[in-house]
Design an enzyme around this catalytic site. Structure first.
Site, PDB file in Angstrom:
ATOM      1  N   GLU A  52       0.806  -1.223   0.000  1.00  0.00           N
ATOM      2  CA  GLU A  52       0.000   0.000   0.000  1.00  0.00           C
ATOM      3  C   GLU A  52       0.840   1.275   0.000  1.00  0.00           C
ATOM      4  OE1 GLU A  52      -0.551  -2.668   1.830  1.00  0.00           O
ATOM      5  OE2 GLU A  52      -2.657  -3.255   1.629  1.00  0.00           O
ATOM      6  N   PHE A 114     -11.460  -7.615  13.816  1.00  0.00           N
ATOM      7  CA  PHE A 114     -10.398  -8.069  12.925  1.00  0.00           C
ATOM      8  C   PHE A 114     -10.065  -6.976  11.903  1.00  0.00           C
ATOM      9  CE2 PHE A 114      -9.090 -10.328   8.973  1.00  0.00           C
ATOM     10  CZ  PHE A 114      -7.829 -10.691   9.428  1.00  0.00           C
ATOM     11  N   GLN A 115      -8.807  -6.684  11.785  1.00  0.00           N
ATOM     12  CA  GLN A 115      -8.302  -5.657  10.862  1.00  0.00           C
ATOM     13  C   GLN A 115      -8.912  -4.282  11.116  1.00  0.00           C
ATOM     14  OE1 GLN A 115      -8.321  -7.266   6.812  1.00  0.00           O
ATOM     15  NE2 GLN A 115      -6.287  -8.085   7.245  1.00  0.00           N
ATOM     16  N   LYS A 164     -17.524  -0.893   6.142  1.00  0.00           N
ATOM     17  CA  LYS A 164     -18.016  -1.845   5.152  1.00  0.00           C
ATOM     18  C   LYS A 164     -19.547  -1.815   5.026  1.00  0.00           C
ATOM     19  CE  LYS A 164     -17.131  -6.520   3.532  1.00  0.00           C
ATOM     20  NZ  LYS A 164     -16.520  -7.817   3.836  1.00  0.00           N
ATOM     21  N   MET A 482      24.730   8.288   1.486  1.00  0.00           N
ATOM     22  CA  MET A 482      24.510   9.533   2.221  1.00  0.00           C
ATOM     23  C   MET A 482      24.796   9.344   3.713  1.00  0.00           C
ATOM     24  SD  MET A 482      23.969  12.620   1.754  1.00  0.00           S
ATOM     25  CE  MET A 482      23.016  13.208   0.374  1.00  0.00           C
TER      26      MET A 482
HETATM   27  C1  LIG Z   1      12.762   5.013   4.824  1.00  0.00           C
HETATM   28  C2  LIG Z   1      14.062   5.638   5.121  1.00  0.00           C
HETATM   29  N1  LIG Z   1      14.893   5.064   6.034  1.00  0.00           N
HETATM   30  C3  LIG Z   1      16.098   5.632   6.310  1.00  0.00           C
HETATM   31  C4  LIG Z   1      16.473   6.795   5.706  1.00  0.00           C
HETATM   32  C5  LIG Z   1      17.807   7.443   6.038  1.00  0.00           C
HETATM   33  N2  LIG Z   1      18.656   7.475   4.846  1.00  0.00           N
HETATM   34  C6  LIG Z   1      18.796   8.578   4.088  1.00  0.00           C
HETATM   35  S1  LIG Z   1      19.782   8.338   2.751  1.00  0.00           S
HETATM   36  C7  LIG Z   1      20.068   6.747   3.180  1.00  0.00           C
HETATM   37  C8  LIG Z   1      20.966   5.874   2.358  1.00  0.00           C
HETATM   38  C9  LIG Z   1      20.445   5.633   0.994  1.00  0.00           C
HETATM   39  O1  LIG Z   1      21.269   4.700   0.371  1.00  0.00           O
HETATM   40  P1  LIG Z   1      21.182   4.424  -1.173  1.00  0.00           P
HETATM   41  O2  LIG Z   1      19.770   4.218  -1.557  1.00  0.00           O
HETATM   42  O3  LIG Z   1      22.123   3.344  -1.543  1.00  0.00           O
HETATM   43  O4  LIG Z   1      21.604   5.814  -1.795  1.00  0.00           O
HETATM   44  P2  LIG Z   1      23.060   6.508  -1.868  1.00  0.00           P
HETATM   45  O5  LIG Z   1      23.102   7.532  -0.779  1.00  0.00           O
HETATM   46  O6  LIG Z   1      24.091   5.452  -1.696  1.00  0.00           O
HETATM   47  O7  LIG Z   1      23.087   7.128  -3.221  1.00  0.00           O
HETATM   48  C10 LIG Z   1      19.410   6.433   4.368  1.00  0.00           C
HETATM   49  C11 LIG Z   1      19.493   5.125   5.050  1.00  0.00           C
HETATM   50  C12 LIG Z   1      15.555   7.372   4.789  1.00  0.00           C
HETATM   51  N3  LIG Z   1      15.821   8.509   4.175  1.00  0.00           N
HETATM   52  N4  LIG Z   1      14.388   6.767   4.499  1.00  0.00           N
END
Ligand SMILES: Cc1ncc(C[n+]2csc(CCOP(=O)(O)OP(=O)(O)O)c2C)c(N)n1
Ligand SMILES: [Mg+2]
Lengths: 584, 174
Positions: A52, A114-115, A164, A482
């Site tokens: 979803e 439920f749900q 529902k 990042m």
């Molecule tokens: C759902 C979610 N969990 C954690 C983060 C924290 N976060 C930001 S960038 C990142 C790393 C992303 O890695 P990748 O997709 O390999 O991209 P890159 O930076 O290597 O280009 C994380 C864990 C986030 N932004 N979103």
């Protein structure tokens, strides 16, 4: 005009009356009557997602690329809770979405049935507004109101929770009306006196800047056109937030590039040193301002926003104008043409020379060798090979997202879909699916990271089923790049859990889904591989192996001022203040 | 130029549709964004029109108070937000029920003070009184403090109800 129908039929009719063509959803017990009604008609098409969250992001991509409201249909309980991330994302980025959720029968509400979950309670803080419809006779009116609220004023997500029994019940359908909403009537026209004051301030500027944002895109294509004319008649430089890319053409000489944490040197320096700032459709987000008390210290600030609560929230502004970007820009262009004050030509040319000097710093430069593909180079090649096509770009979240923003050049609005406010990894693939659905013949590319893509990888199956040939271009650095970059800069390079071990073989994975996998490992393979991707009529997973430890520059570390930024060519990385470290 | 950053107390009156969840929306906004609620009252005021009035006393810098009002105004079921503190002369009243327990000399002193504060006795036993007192919150605070050494047992306060003085420009007079 009221007709007797079942609640489920009312849902279908209301969607048709709203001009909806596509909905993104996933069935379950509490929405079976609606799915049954969907089955017995042929006007609405349904895209079956695999989670979803994906449905909401797909609806966001659909909305962002068309200007229409995106529509989602999910079941109660887990269906609704899975949608929460998408709803929050749409709220933060002001994307119009109507999400219909099934609910247990009214007599069961509150019984831990439920749900069952308290959908309106859970989604209250992550929607612009939400409704629980307990009487089938209210359903038509509420659905039309939901579309009105989602798309008027500052757009956002709206949830309509439908028990529902209400879906089964027979009731009167209230069609779409043009009646004024009794309370929610956002102001679109700006105050004329404030607009005149703003134009006078801009005309008297010696170092002006236009700082535009996603509000221009939300306002519609006319706002982008007016932004261009305003910049043309004034000759003033333009920068934009991540969300606003494409509103102003990257090919224009007056374009300074994106501003903010990973914005260009020239954009951030110009923001810092300007004397009059026109902020239009942007919200002084912390990614933009950097250290607040050092943010553009000597400027007169004009802020145009349709949402009064954005004004004076983070930054005190001198001339607030509440209104829709297109309306206000139209007035500004008119007032500018009729004004008395003439801009100081000499001062302006000095300002442009200063900007040229900053541009000369060439802040995005990088060195591409023969061995390893630099991520920046990969985006540049992708851009060169796709720019003459009908291309839409979505992204995941991380370094690749920032490189895409820096190196892919957008000339038109609605071509760039990214998760800005919430920064949701997993956004890009489902968003691309939504975009492709709205633009079947376009080239839709999700610029991804190998970590992010795994968050909603299952949507590859959706793309295959619905023959939506999205291209997933993974900048695979094997790191959550990042996160790794912040660990390098702020945490002594202790790379705690930011390496993604046990990655799947993306080529095989693509094949397992019934798509096509492509890999490029060397710079000299890149162009051919990208061309192969473009020519493929199926969904593609492109595993682009890039330099593992490249950092994304320029960067304003948290807690620093705009004129205190790290540029890639500096070998010495300065210390980040303790105050800055606590910031995200 | 930054506005002064002094914290001020404001009484804000919010006219809302009397529909399920509207109070949750308003207080969720306050808790979600870290605003203060010093007093909160809510009741339906116009049954026919389905309207309720929520009165909130909050504290913040002028910038925060402006934010609070703008945030409230954009809630869909909100009809009107009035900052009674800015409007100037407004009336504020609170009602409290106060139980005081004690015997002998203290009872006499309790009654004497109650009279001075125009607190009415609404329940009495040989060992206790319940007083009803209305007025500005400061008056009630003061009364509560005075009752402490005299056997203050329980306090129930309504929170502040407030309204502007004089004719209201925003409403039609017919
Ligand atoms: C759902 C979610 N969990 C954690 C983060 C924290 N976060 C930001 S960038 C990142 C790393 C992303 O890695 P990748 O997709 O390999 O991209 P890159 O930076 O290597 O280009 C994380 C864990 C986030 N932004 N979103
Ligand atoms: Mg990565």
């Amino acid at each position: 005009m009221a007709r007797e129908m079942s609640g489920a039929e009312i849902v279908i009719q209301a969607l048709i009356d709203q001009g909806v063509e596509d909905i993104f959803g996933y069935p379950g017990g509490a929405v079976l009557p609606i799915y049954d009604a969907l089955y017995q008609q042929s006007k609405l098409e349904h895209v079956l997602v695999r989670h979803e969250q994906g449905a909401v992001h797909a609806a966001e991509g659909y909305a962002r690329s068309t200007g229409k409201v995106g529509v989602v249909l999910v079941t109660s309980g887990p269906g609704a809770t899975n949608a929460v991330t998408g709803l929050t994302d749409a709220l933060m980025d002001s994307i119009p979405v109507v999400c219909l959720t099934g609910q247990v029968a009214t007599h069961l509400i509150g019984n831990d049935a439920f749900q069952e979950c308290d959908t309106v309670g859970i989604t209250r803080p992550c929607t612009k507004h939400n409704y629980l419809v307990k009487d089938v006779n209210d359903l038509g009116r509420v659905l039309h109101e939901a579309f009105y609220v989602a798309s008027n004023g500052r757009p956002g997500p709206v949830v309509v929770d439908i028990p529902k029994d209400v879906q089964f019940a027979l009731g009167a359908y209230q069609g779409k009306t043009n009646a004024r909403h009794k309370t929610y009537q956002p102001r679109v026209k700006g105050d004329q006196q404030a607009i005149r004051t703003a134009v006078e301030a801009l005309a008297g500027a010696k170092k002006p800047i236009i700082y535009s944002g996603g509000g221009i895109i939300n306002s519609g294509p006319q706002a982008s056109r007016l932004l261009r004319s305003f910049s043309d008649i004034t000759g003033y430089p333009v920068t934009s937030t991540l969300m606003g890319l494409g509103a102003f053409p990257a090919a224009d000489d007056k374009w300074l590039g994106m501003l903010g944490m990973h914005g260009t040197y020239e954009a951030n320096m110009a923001m810092h040193d300007c004397d009059v700032m026109l902020c239009i459709g942007a919200r002084f987000d912390d990614r933009i301002t950097g250290r607040l008390d050092a943010f553009s210290p000597n400027s007169t600030k004009i802020h145009v926003d349709i949402d009064a609560s954005s004004i004076n929230k983070n930054v005190h502004v001198d001339i607030p104008i509440i209104g829709d970007c297109a309306h206000v820009l139209e007035d500004m262009v008119r007032v500018w043409k009729a004004r008395s004050a003439q801009p100081d030509k000499e001062a302006l040319s000095a300002w442009w020379s200063q900007i040229e000097e900053w541009r000369g710093r060439d802040c995005l430069k990088f060195a591409q060798g023969d061995d390893v593909i630099m991520p920046q180079h990969a985006i540049q090649r992708l851009y060169e090979l796709t720019k003459d096509r009908d291309t839409y770009i979505t992204t995941e979240v991380g370094q690749h997202q920032m490189w895409a923003a820096q190196f892919y050049r957008f000339e038109e609005p609605n071509r760039w879909m990214t998760s800005g406010g919430l920064g949701t990894m997993g956004y890009g693939l489902p968003a691309a699916i939504g975009v492709q659905r709205a633009h079947p013949d376009a080239l839709v590319i999700d610029i991804a990271g190998e970590a992010s893509i795994l968050m909603n990888m299952q949507e590859m199956s959706t793309a295959i089923q619905h023959q939506l040939p999205v291209k997933i271009f993974i900048l695979n650095n094997q790191y959550m790049g990042m996160v790794r970059q912040w660990q390098e800069l702020l945490h002594g390079n202790r790379l705690s859990h930011s390496y993604t071990d046990s990655l799947p073989d993306f080529v095989k994975l693509a094949e397992a889904y019934g798509g096509v996998g492509i890999r490029a490992e060397k710079p000299d393979e890149l162009d051919d591989a990208i061309k192969q991707m473009i020519d493929c009529d199926k969904p593609v997973l492109f595993d682009c192996r890039v330099h593992k430890l490249a950092n994304c520059f320029p960067m304003i570390p948290s807690g620093n001022a705009h004129n205190d930024m790290l540029v890639g060519d500096e070998t010495e990385v300065q210390q980040v203040s303790d105050e800055g470290k606590i910031l995200v | 130029m930054k506005p002064p950053q002094v914290v001020e107390s404001h009484t804000i009156s919010i006219i809302v549709d009397n529909e399920p969840g509207v109070l949750a929306r308003v207080i969720g906004l306050f808790s979600g964004r870290g605003y203060n609620i010093d007093s909160l009252t809510v009741t339906e005021t116009e049954h026919e029109a389905h309207l309720s009035r929520i009165t909130i006393v909050t504290a913040g810098t002028p910038m925060v108070i402006e934010q609070i009002k703008a945030q409230l105004e954009r809630l869909v079921p909100v009809h009107e937000v009035v900052d009674l503190t800015v409007r100037g002369a407004s009336l504020e009243r609170e009602l409290a029920l106060i139980k005081v327990q004690g015997k002998g000399e203290k009872r006499v002193e309790t009654l004497r003070l109650a009279e001075a504060f125009r607190a009415r006795v609404v329940d009495a036993t040989t060992e206790s009184f319940v007083f009803e007192i209305t007025g500005r919150s400061q008056k009630i605070d003061q009364f509560v403090v005075l009752m402490q050494p005299l056997g203050l047992a329980e306090v129930a306060r309504t929170g502040i109800a407030a309204i502007s003085r004089g004719a209201d420009e925003s409403l039609p007079i017919d």
